[in-house]
Design a protein around this motif. Structure first.
Motif, PDB file in Angstrom:
ATOM      1  N   THR A 219       0.798  -1.229   0.000  1.00  0.00           N
ATOM      2  CA  THR A 219       0.000   0.000   0.000  1.00  0.00           C
ATOM      3  C   THR A 219       0.830   1.279   0.000  1.00  0.00           C
ATOM      4  O   THR A 219       0.295   2.351  -0.301  1.00  0.00           O
ATOM      5  CB  THR A 219      -0.921   0.039   1.234  1.00  0.00           C
ATOM      6  OG1 THR A 219      -0.106   0.110   2.420  1.00  0.00           O
ATOM      7  CG2 THR A 219      -1.811  -1.191   1.297  1.00  0.00           C
ATOM      8  N   GLY A 220       2.109   1.185   0.373  1.00  0.00           N
ATOM      9  CA  GLY A 220       2.917   2.397   0.507  1.00  0.00           C
ATOM     10  C   GLY A 220       2.732   3.077   1.848  1.00  0.00           C
ATOM     11  O   GLY A 220       3.310   4.146   2.092  1.00  0.00           O
ATOM     12  N   ALA A 221       1.927   2.478   2.733  1.00  0.00           N
ATOM     13  CA  ALA A 221       1.711   3.057   4.062  1.00  0.00           C
ATOM     14  C   ALA A 221       2.989   2.955   4.893  1.00  0.00           C
ATOM     15  O   ALA A 221       3.764   2.012   4.760  1.00  0.00           O
ATOM     16  CB  ALA A 221       0.572   2.322   4.774  1.00  0.00           C
ATOM     17  N   ALA A 222       3.194   3.931   5.743  1.00  0.00           N
ATOM     18  CA  ALA A 222       4.339   3.912   6.656  1.00  0.00           C
ATOM     19  C   ALA A 222       4.011   3.053   7.865  1.00  0.00           C
ATOM     20  O   ALA A 222       2.846   2.926   8.261  1.00  0.00           O
ATOM     21  CB  ALA A 222       4.674   5.324   7.105  1.00  0.00           C
ATOM     22  N   ILE A 223       5.041   2.462   8.456  1.00  0.00           N
ATOM     23  CA  ILE A 223       4.893   1.749   9.719  1.00  0.00           C
ATOM     24  C   ILE A 223       5.433   2.650  10.826  1.00  0.00           C
ATOM     25  O   ILE A 223       6.592   3.068  10.785  1.00  0.00           O
ATOM     26  CB  ILE A 223       5.680   0.425   9.723  1.00  0.00           C
ATOM     27  CG1 ILE A 223       5.179  -0.514   8.618  1.00  0.00           C
ATOM     28  CG2 ILE A 223       5.562  -0.260  11.088  1.00  0.00           C
ATOM     29  CD1 ILE A 223       6.019  -1.771   8.466  1.00  0.00           C
ATOM     30  N   VAL A 224       4.579   2.977  11.787  1.00  0.00           N
ATOM     31  CA  VAL A 224       5.012   3.768  12.938  1.00  0.00           C
ATOM     32  C   VAL A 224       4.956   2.880  14.175  1.00  0.00           C
ATOM     33  O   VAL A 224       3.881   2.521  14.648  1.00  0.00           O
ATOM     34  CB  VAL A 224       4.117   5.013  13.141  1.00  0.00           C
ATOM     35  CG1 VAL A 224       4.516   5.738  14.435  1.00  0.00           C
ATOM     36  CG2 VAL A 224       4.238   5.965  11.959  1.00  0.00           C
ATOM     37  N   PRO A 225       6.112   2.464  14.703  1.00  0.00           N
ATOM     38  CA  PRO A 225       6.112   1.682  15.940  1.00  0.00           C
ATOM     39  C   PRO A 225       5.654   2.556  17.104  1.00  0.00           C
ATOM     40  O   PRO A 225       6.087   3.713  17.231  1.00  0.00           O
ATOM     41  CB  PRO A 225       7.580   1.268  16.110  1.00  0.00           C
ATOM     42  CG  PRO A 225       8.199   1.468  14.746  1.00  0.00           C
ATOM     43  CD  PRO A 225       7.468   2.625  14.148  1.00  0.00           C
ATOM     44  N   ALA A 226       4.767   2.031  17.924  1.00  0.00           N
ATOM     45  CA  ALA A 226       4.253   2.791  19.065  1.00  0.00           C
ATOM     46  C   ALA A 226       4.003   1.836  20.227  1.00  0.00           C
ATOM     47  O   ALA A 226       3.393   0.777  20.037  1.00  0.00           O
ATOM     48  CB  ALA A 226       2.965   3.520  18.691  1.00  0.00           C
ATOM     49  N   PHE A 227       4.452   2.217  21.406  1.00  0.00           N
ATOM     50  CA  PHE A 227       4.327   1.329  22.561  1.00  0.00           C
ATOM     51  C   PHE A 227       3.754   2.093  23.748  1.00  0.00           C
ATOM     52  O   PHE A 227       4.102   3.246  23.995  1.00  0.00           O
ATOM     53  CB  PHE A 227       5.683   0.716  22.903  1.00  0.00           C
ATOM     54  CG  PHE A 227       6.249  -0.098  21.776  1.00  0.00           C
ATOM     55  CD1 PHE A 227       5.840  -1.403  21.560  1.00  0.00           C
ATOM     56  CD2 PHE A 227       7.174   0.458  20.900  1.00  0.00           C
ATOM     57  CE1 PHE A 227       6.340  -2.146  20.496  1.00  0.00           C
ATOM     58  CE2 PHE A 227       7.696  -0.277  19.835  1.00  0.00           C
ATOM     59  CZ  PHE A 227       7.273  -1.586  19.641  1.00  0.00           C
ATOM     60  N   PHE A 228       2.882   1.410  24.475  1.00  0.00           N
ATOM     61  CA  PHE A 228       2.118   2.009  25.565  1.00  0.00           C
ATOM     62  C   PHE A 228       2.540   1.353  26.876  1.00  0.00           C
ATOM     63  O   PHE A 228       2.404   0.138  27.034  1.00  0.00           O
ATOM     64  CB  PHE A 228       0.633   1.743  25.292  1.00  0.00           C
ATOM     65  CG  PHE A 228      -0.307   2.749  25.896  1.00  0.00           C
ATOM     66  CD1 PHE A 228      -0.176   4.093  25.637  1.00  0.00           C
ATOM     67  CD2 PHE A 228      -1.349   2.331  26.714  1.00  0.00           C
ATOM     68  CE1 PHE A 228      -1.070   5.017  26.162  1.00  0.00           C
ATOM     69  CE2 PHE A 228      -2.243   3.234  27.250  1.00  0.00           C
ATOM     70  CZ  PHE A 228      -2.104   4.590  26.973  1.00  0.00           C
TER      71      PHE A 228
END
Length: 288
Positions: A219-228
């Motif tokens: 898709t060309g979408a970016a991956i943004v790692p996020a942790f809670f």
């Protein structure tokens, strides 16, 4: 009978939490944790041994740690039951944000964002936090065995603005949401059984879902790692990392390398606060 009891307890806990002051909810969360700890001896011991091996700690430390794991899960459930009554003002008081600009920057590309996260802290609340902050967020959710319970929890999720993507329809619906420049959250730390890629997690072979990197490539979408992470009852911190983009021409070995880097980042986050992770999941089941 078991399903009916689950719904009865769900309704009692939810009603009580709606009526009690927020602080009182922490005691109910501790009670839930204590009961869960007592009635799951086999899962508790299996989880403790995995924790001990992964962190290279002794029996005493692992027994102490697994109690904290259960307490986090008890708090999670209690917080989840009231999350649809929270406001953006509540969220700003509850959560310390770091790196949220990386998510904003990625969305400006208008190709959607894959939020790569894990069962850390109160991962359910993570979606609610972003929804209340105005992000169009969707979560790929597995249907619960108890259909009535499944309806109840999805009602809470939708009530706060989280889009639900059934696991069986994940590919088609996730592509559509990304095309609309929305956020699709993927929990990448579960056992993927025979459909996953064999990668390393805490130096052990683990079957890993490849969806995050595959969706990003197609898709060309970016991956943004996020942790809670949890700081306390109704106190959390959210950390986002710079966006990762996948080359459309990347080979499978390159995709595996990118996914392995995400697993290493997940490991690092778990090591910061081990009790935050959901050790009760049988992460290494496929290759154990």
């Amino acid at each position: 009978m078991k399903d009916k009891l689950s719904i009865f307890l769900y309704n009692i806990f939810r009603y009580s939490l709606k009526k009690l002051p927020n602080r009182a909810g922490s005691y109910l969360g501790r009670l839930i944790a204590f009961l869960a700890y007592l009635i799951t001896p086999e899962r508790r011991e299996h989880s403790r041994l995995n924790l001990k091996r992964a962190l290279n700690i002794n029996d005493q430390e692992s027994k102490k740690m697994i109690k904290k794991v259960y307490r986090n899960l008890g708090y999670n459930f209690a917080e989840f039951l009231i999350e649809d009554s929270l406001s953006e003002e509540d969220i700003d008081q509850m959560v310390e944000f770091e790196g949220l600009e990386y998510l904003d920057q990625a969305l400006k590309k208008e190709k959607g964002v894959i939020l790569y996260t894990a069962h850390l802290g109160n991962w359910e609340l993570l979606g609610a936090v972003l929804a209340l902050k105005g992000y169009k967020i969707n979560s790929i959710a597995r249907e619960q065995n108890n259909s009535l319970f499944d309806q109840k929890i999805n009602q809470i999720r939708r009530g706060i603005g989280i889009g639900i993507i059934p696991k069986g329809l994940a590919v088609r619906q996730a592509f559509k949401k990304l095309k609309d420049n929305q956020v699709v959250a993927i929990l990448g730390d579960q056992d993927a059984r025979s459909s996953g890629w064999k990668l390393k997690f805490f130096d052990r072979d683990a079957s890993t879902y490849a969806g995050a990197v595959q969706f990003a490539q197609r898709t060309g979408a970016a991956i943004v790692p996020a942790f809670f992470h949890r700081r306390n009852w109704l106190k959390h911190e959210l950390k986002c990392y710079p966006a990762l983009r996948i080359d459309k021409k990347a080979s499978e070995s390159e995709l595996k390398s990118e996914l392995q880097s995400l697993l290493k980042l997940t490991e690092a986050e778990i090591k910061k606060k081990p009790a935050d992770w959901m050790w009760l999941h049988k992460r290494w089941k496929t290759y154990s």
